[in-house]
Each structure stands twice: as C-alpha cells, then as structure tokens.
Write a protein that holds these residues in place. Sequence first.
Motif, mmCIF file in Angstrom:
data_model
loop_
_atom_site.group_PDB
_atom_site.id
_atom_site.type_symbol
_atom_site.label_atom_id
_atom_site.label_comp_id
_atom_site.label_asym_id
_atom_site.label_seq_id
_atom_site.Cartn_x
_atom_site.Cartn_y
_atom_site.Cartn_z
ATOM 1 N N LYS A 276 -8.051 13.733 -2.471
ATOM 2 C CA LYS A 276 -8.197 14.815 -1.487
ATOM 3 C C LYS A 276 -8.133 14.269 -0.063
ATOM 4 N N LEU A 277 -8.789 13.126 0.170
ATOM 5 C CA LEU A 277 -8.733 12.512 1.496
ATOM 6 C C LEU A 277 -7.305 12.128 1.860
ATOM 7 N N SER A 278 -6.538 11.666 0.856
ATOM 8 C CA SER A 278 -5.164 11.256 1.091
ATOM 9 C C SER A 278 -4.281 12.420 1.536
ATOM 10 N N ASP A 279 -4.641 13.654 1.121
ATOM 11 C CA ASP A 279 -3.900 14.844 1.550
ATOM 12 C C ASP A 279 -4.346 15.367 2.912
ATOM 13 N N ARG A 280 -5.465 14.843 3.433
ATOM 14 C CA ARG A 280 -6.057 15.425 4.646
ATOM 15 C C ARG A 280 -6.087 14.469 5.837
ATOM 16 N N ILE A 281 -6.142 13.169 5.593
ATOM 17 C CA ILE A 281 -6.233 12.222 6.702
ATOM 18 C C ILE A 281 -5.081 11.227 6.622
ATOM 19 N N ASP A 282 -5.009 10.360 7.616
ATOM 20 C CA ASP A 282 -3.936 9.367 7.672
ATOM 21 C C ASP A 282 -3.989 8.455 6.448
ATOM 22 N N LYS A 283 -2.900 8.391 5.719
ATOM 23 C CA LYS A 283 -2.871 7.663 4.446
ATOM 24 C C LYS A 283 -2.997 6.156 4.650
ATOM 25 N N PHE A 284 -2.384 5.630 5.719
ATOM 26 C CA PHE A 284 -2.483 4.186 5.928
ATOM 27 C C PHE A 284 -3.895 3.785 6.326
ATOM 28 N N ALA A 285 -4.586 4.627 7.116
ATOM 29 C CA ALA A 285 -5.975 4.315 7.490
ATOM 30 C C ALA A 285 -6.848 4.219 6.241
ATOM 31 N N LEU A 286 -6.619 5.121 5.301
ATOM 32 C CA LEU A 286 -7.359 5.090 4.037
ATOM 33 C C LEU A 286 -7.025 3.830 3.251
#
Length: 411
Positions: A276-286
């Motif tokens: 869910k976080l990957s769909d909402r925030i910057d993927k590289f930061a994650l």
Amino acid sequence: MEQQTTTPPPFTGYQKFVVAVLALLQFTIILDFMVLSPLGDILMKSLNMSTSNFGLVVSSYAFSAGASGILAAGFADKFDRKKLLLFFYAGFILGTFFCAMAANYHMLLLARIVTGLFGGVIGAISLAIIADLFSVHQRGRVMGFVQMSFAASQVLGIPIGLYFANRWGWHSSFLMIVVLAALIGLAILVKLKPVTQHLALQSDKNPLLHLWHTLSKKRYQTGFAATALMSVGGFMLMPFGSAFLINNIRIHQDQLPLIFMLTGLSSIVIMPVIGKLSDRIDKFALFAGGSVIAIVMIIFYTHLTPVPLWEIIVINMVMFMGIMSRMIPATTLTTSIPELQDRGAFMSINSSLQSMAGGIAAVCAGLIVYQPTKSSPLEHYDTLGFVVSAVVVVCAFFVYRVSRLVKNSKR
C-alpha cells in the motif's frame, strides 16, 4: 515524497481471483526453492554433499532457469500468456516430482536443472500478466499480495515441509509441492481467461529479432541490471541458512520450523503494508529505507554467536522486513519500464538474468563458506555478510536510475 493524486482503483472480482491464483502459484515456485535451505543440513548429510556440492545444487536451478528465460524471451509475446503459463507450470511440476525421486547427489542435481528450465520462466509470465491486467496504481498492492507467497512459504510451506521430512524423509517435502501445484494448475486451466491483448501490437515477426530489440534498448538494460542484483543477496545467504543456525547458533533441527513460521508471519503482516505504501509514496524512498535496514541486519546476523531462540526469531523478523521493503517497490518500478508489446520478452530476460546472477552468487557463496566437518560451524559466513551488503549498495544505484526513468516517462 511523491504522492498519488488519485485514490488507487479497487480490484474487480476477477482481478481478485487473478491475484489469489498467481500468489498461490508463486507460493509453490518459491517454496520449491526455499525448502532447499531448511533441508540443506539434512541433504548434505544424507547425500554426502560438501558445501560446494550443495551450492551447485542450488545454482543449477538458477542457471537452467536463466537459460530457459533467454530461450523463451523471443516467443514470450507471441502466444496467449495463459497457455505459456500452463505449459511451463506443467514442466515445473514434473521436475519437482523428479526431485522427490532422486536417490543421490547427481540425480538431485539433474532434477533441479529440469525444474529450473520450466520454473524459471513462470515468474516472468506472472509479472507480464499482472502488468497487462492491473494499472500502475494498483501494482504495488498486487505485488504486496503476490510477494506474500514468500512469507507464506515460511509460515506454512517450510514448517510443513520440514515436518514431512522429519517424519517421512526429505523426498516427501517435494511430493507435497507436486500435489499442491497440480491443484493450482487445474484452477488456472479452468478459471483464468486468455491474456492476449499484447498480440495485436506485435511488430517483430522473428522471435530472435524480437529478443534482440528487447535486449538492445538502453532503458530496459537498466532494469535488467537492477533486478539481477536484487537476487544476489538471497542466493548467497539463504542456501546455508539452516546449516548456519544449526552448527553456528546451535539451534536444534526441531526448532527450525518455529523460526521460519514466526518470521513468515511477521512478513505476512508487513508486506500488504509495504504494498500500500508503494502505491502512495515515492517507491525509491521506500526501497532505500529497506536497504538500510537490510544492510544493518545482514551484517549483524552473519556475525552472530550462539543466542537464545527468541533473539534469533526477532533478528530474522527485522531482517526480512528490510528485505521485503526492497523487493516490492523495486519489482513495481521494474514492471513499469517495458512497453506492452515487449512486456513478455522483457520479463523473461529479466527473470533469466536474475536467475543467472543468483546462480553465480550461490556458487560464490559455496566457495566462500567452508565447513571442515559435517557438524562443525560454518566458517567465513561473516565475510558473506559484507559481500551481500556491498551488493545491496550497488543495487540501490541501479534502482534509483530505474525510478528516474519511470518518472521521466510519465512527464
């Protein structure tokens, strides 16, 4: 951080079925590979294998999977993806059955090669189906659920596989996978619709030409490098995981199922959150945050001396949280690189290079790690931790470049 401007669309009923069946399919593929790690100590002793022999058994799957991925890449966009999936899954089931029938090291080695020839392409076909049927704003959640198969194999598959091995011998662990995979294959045959949208966009008549055009695109090459490096750490650490726990940390063989089960349960909790976080925030930061956690925990883990059972469980939980936080956003970014008409070929080549890189990593790990006797502690496992951590850093550079390519393509 990059924020989504719209709420990700919900899944349809059919999409939920596709997610479920692909997750179960991936469960069997991952379990087939992962079960080698907890069975590693049993196999090395029962089949009289050295650490280098066992590293070759693990890497043989990867090398054959890599070869089949390249061979299949030119044809991957020429057929209905459902038919390709069924063909290769049937071969995977047959290869796993041969593993169950293996009576010595050489027979097991040959069986792993056969299994890899078919199993190595399945993940690529599954990713192509996901990219075809789900929008980019849905894929993080899809990857989160499908990648839960990794955790589920620890929670259910590995403990059950170890129980079977302890009760009826290691052969029964592979037979368990065969039965389950046959049932999943039947569900795919009956319920999955043809996946053929890509066939209308084909321009290369010659499969070899299509392979070459896919290989030669520079933006694709960046994705290939990032994914290949992603697999190195797992192929280095996991094959000798059970031997390290038993011989270095002094964990009893009967305690392994509990360690894998609780680690997997923690991953099942965290992976949908990461998706869910990957769909909402910057993927590289994650991805970068997960990489930092992974490096710290890998170095700490590979330098461990005997510790209580609860402590090794907590350490494993945190380490796998870092690893999962890398896999989901990186895979989601990579699936956004290829165009629809190249997607099958891209995924096949990607999977192939990933497997070959993993195979090389497993061979290198088998050469780095040394065990003087069958019951003595593994030596140089700490060195392995430093090598894997260095690879994680290099991988982050390529994933950053993939992230930039994806963002630039949306402008």
